[in-house]
Enzyme design. Structure first.
Site, PDB file in Angstrom:
ATOM      1  N   GLY A  40       0.859  -1.180   0.000  1.00  0.00           N
ATOM      2  CA  GLY A  40       0.000   0.000   0.000  1.00  0.00           C
ATOM      3  C   GLY A  40       0.889   1.221   0.000  1.00  0.00           C
ATOM      4  O   GLY A  40       1.510   1.530   1.002  1.00  0.00           O
ATOM      5  N   GLN A 223       7.189  -3.634   0.058  1.00  0.00           N
ATOM      6  CA  GLN A 223       7.600  -4.233   1.342  1.00  0.00           C
ATOM      7  C   GLN A 223       9.041  -3.787   1.671  1.00  0.00           C
ATOM      8  O   GLN A 223       9.454  -2.749   1.192  1.00  0.00           O
ATOM      9  CB  GLN A 223       7.464  -5.766   1.321  1.00  0.00           C
ATOM     10  CG  GLN A 223       6.023  -6.255   1.287  1.00  0.00           C
ATOM     11  CD  GLN A 223       5.455  -6.378  -0.118  1.00  0.00           C
ATOM     12  OE1 GLN A 223       6.135  -6.810  -1.025  1.00  0.00           O
ATOM     13  NE2 GLN A 223       4.220  -6.009  -0.299  1.00  0.00           N
TER      14      GLN A 223
HETATM   15  P1  IMP Z   1       1.883 -11.292   3.089  1.00  0.00           P
HETATM   16  O1  IMP Z   1       2.801 -10.554   2.185  1.00  0.00           O
HETATM   17  O2  IMP Z   1       0.466 -10.808   3.057  1.00  0.00           O
HETATM   18  O3  IMP Z   1       2.000 -12.773   2.937  1.00  0.00           O
HETATM   19  O4  IMP Z   1       2.354 -10.985   4.615  1.00  0.00           O
HETATM   20  C1  IMP Z   1       3.601 -11.457   5.121  1.00  0.00           C
HETATM   21  C2  IMP Z   1       4.224 -10.434   6.043  1.00  0.00           C
HETATM   22  O5  IMP Z   1       4.612  -9.290   5.295  1.00  0.00           O
HETATM   23  C3  IMP Z   1       3.275  -9.915   7.125  1.00  0.00           C
HETATM   24  O6  IMP Z   1       4.036  -9.609   8.270  1.00  0.00           O
HETATM   25  C4  IMP Z   1       2.750  -8.631   6.532  1.00  0.00           C
HETATM   26  O7  IMP Z   1       2.298  -7.726   7.516  1.00  0.00           O
HETATM   27  C5  IMP Z   1       3.989  -8.130   5.822  1.00  0.00           C
HETATM   28  N1  IMP Z   1       3.694  -7.236   4.700  1.00  0.00           N
HETATM   29  C6  IMP Z   1       3.220  -7.558   3.468  1.00  0.00           C
HETATM   30  N2  IMP Z   1       3.097  -6.472   2.707  1.00  0.00           N
HETATM   31  C7  IMP Z   1       3.506  -5.430   3.436  1.00  0.00           C
HETATM   32  C8  IMP Z   1       3.648  -4.034   3.180  1.00  0.00           C
HETATM   33  O8  IMP Z   1       3.380  -3.531   2.092  1.00  0.00           O
HETATM   34  N3  IMP Z   1       4.122  -3.279   4.205  1.00  0.00           N
HETATM   35  C9  IMP Z   1       4.467  -3.820   5.395  1.00  0.00           C
HETATM   36  N4  IMP Z   1       4.369  -5.112   5.675  1.00  0.00           N
HETATM   37  C10 IMP Z   1       3.892  -5.914   4.712  1.00  0.00           C
END
Ligand code: IMP
Length: 422
Positions: A40, A223
């Site tokens: 985001g 990320q």
């Molecule tokens: P996933 O990417 O939804 O599988 O989440 C895996 C981990 O990455 C979790 O701790 C999420 O909160 C984190 N995460 C995924 N996308 C973001 C991002 O855009 N910003 C911060 N953390 C993220």
């Protein structure tokens, strides 16, 4: 100019969206290369707030082209919604947005499996965004994924989807979760495929031809370094390579065409989801949340917060090859009397100058802090390095030096104007 990779040097949410928007001014093409709509990126243009999930932030600058590269996983239904939202706000997307035909697709069964896996992990859950990102990359690695090229060929897509739904429904049933309706998913994806058809192309060839013509590419990381599947705090990671190398594999642009790497980091540390965070601190979190800061752009979750972790950012400089740093959210520390910075970790009678690989070891690490006097005044109005308080400059110089890279940019607020070039 140059081809630039921009990465997050911490756990994501470093304020990359705004820095990308600023750097896009001198780029021709902005490229997303990994992740999906778990990201985001928030950008403010005047009073208007834009939150982008899949579309590169470069879309907000007229005349720039944007690419969703092969390394991204695309939820086509949510991408169509995002595109329509941008159109409504008067942002041009037609003719300047390109989606790789080899980008993999995210399906409702990926989201259902993401949720089920988290439920089954109980206390040990990862804290994912539940956007199906992990299972979608899992299918890609298992050679069971469908791609954009399949989506835009309706007959082929219908056959492949039927097989995938059957197989995944067996899994969902076994876990006691409701199965999916093929007809419903097929109809939604067919409509999304029709809407996206005109955007899909061979972006690998397109990008390499642009480089040959001397155009400048900006790779928009999503990320952060410590969520990288290889270099992050495994298993508390996302499923893509969020570090600089991922920009090459995720776009088809070779490493020797990259000129520099910019690392974005906050003046403090945040993380969403579970997993170790050595400098986590309740007082810092309360202070930032009371200011209305540090709530997730994708999920709205309050982020975990702590002091700046220079061990982590030094590690990030190493694995990404960061040349220049952009420090954001400096104004978040405006009221702090004494600012702490983690310069080493201690665990089990040992001192660590780097981030240990083992997540339980990292979780056991206690920070060794250096202290810096706070500047205790508002920095949001500063428009030049000289206009920043002396103590702010000293703090920024110190964290850049501890991180092992040169300070290139400082951000004192969300708008484009609140950016200081050094
Ligand atoms: P996933 O990417 O939804 O599988 O989440 C895996 C981990 O990455 C979790 O701790 C999420 O909160 C984190 N995460 C995924 N996308 C973001 C991002 O855009 N910003 C911060 N953390 C993220």
């Amino acid at each position: 100019m140059a081809n630039t990779i921009l990465v997050g040097a911490q756990w994501g949410d470093e304020g990359k969206g705004k820095i990308i928007d600023v750097l896009t001014e001198t780029a021709d093409i902005v490229v997303r290369t990994q992740g999906g709509n778990n990201a985001g990126h928030t950008v403010f243009l005047g009073a208007q707030k834009y939150v982008l999930h899949l579309v590169p932030s470069g879309i907000l600058r007229p005349g720039k082209r944007c690419v969703i590269g092969n390394g991204v996983v695309v939820d086509p239904v949510s991408l169509v919604e995002e595109i329509e939202g941008l159109r409504k706000l008067g942002v041009k997307v037609d003719g300047n947005l390109f989606i790789s035909e080899s980008a993999h697709l995210v399906f409702p069964y990926h989201r259902a499996l993401d949720e089920q896996r988290e439920l089954r992990k109980g206390r040990n859950k990862i804290g994912t965004t539940k956007r199906g990102i992990g299972p979608a990359y899992g299918d890609k690695a298992a050679r069971a994924g469908l791609r954009m090229i399949d989506l835009v060929q309706p007959d082929r897509f219908a056959t492949l989807l039927r097989q995938r739904i059957q197989e995944n429904n067996e899994l969902l049933r076994a876990w006691g979760a409701p199965p999916l309706s093929y007809a419903r998913v097929q109809a939604a994806y067919r409509a999304a495929g029709d809407a996206l058809q005109g955007f899909v192309s061979n972006t690998v060839v397109m990008l390499n031809e642009a480089i040959r013509r001397g155009e400048n590419l900006l790779f928009e990381g999503a990320q952060g370094t410590f969520l990288d599947i290889d270099h992050g705090t495994y298993p508390f990671v996302t499923l893509s390579n969020t570090t600089a190398g991922g920009a090459c594999t995720g776009s088809g642009v070779p490493p020797n065409r990259i000129d520099r790497v910019v690392g974005v980091m906050k003046a403090y540390t945040t993380r969403v989801g579970e997993g170790p965070l050595p400098t986590e601190n309740a007082e810092v979190a309360d202070m930032l949340h009371a200011l209305g800061r540090e709530f997730g752009a994708t999920t709205g979750r309050p982020r975990r917060c702590g002091w700046f972790d220079a061990v982590a950012t030094r590690h990030a400089t190493m694995v990404n090859g960061i040349d220049k740093l952009a420090v954001t959210n400096i104004d978040g520390l405006d009221s702090v009397e004494t600012i702490k910075v983690c310069v080493a970790y201690r665990a089990g009678g040992r001192q660590y100058e780097y981030v240990p690989t083992d997540a339980p070891t990292l979780a056991a690490c206690r920070p060794v802090y250096a202290e810096f006097p706070g500047w205790r005044c508002a920095t949001g109005q500063a428009r030049s390095w000289a206009a920043l308080p002396t103590k702010t400059r000293q703090y920024l110089k110190a964290i850049a030096e501890l991180s092992g890279a040169r300070l290139g940019l400082a951000s004192v607020g969300p708008s484009r104007e609140q950016t200081i070039f050094r």
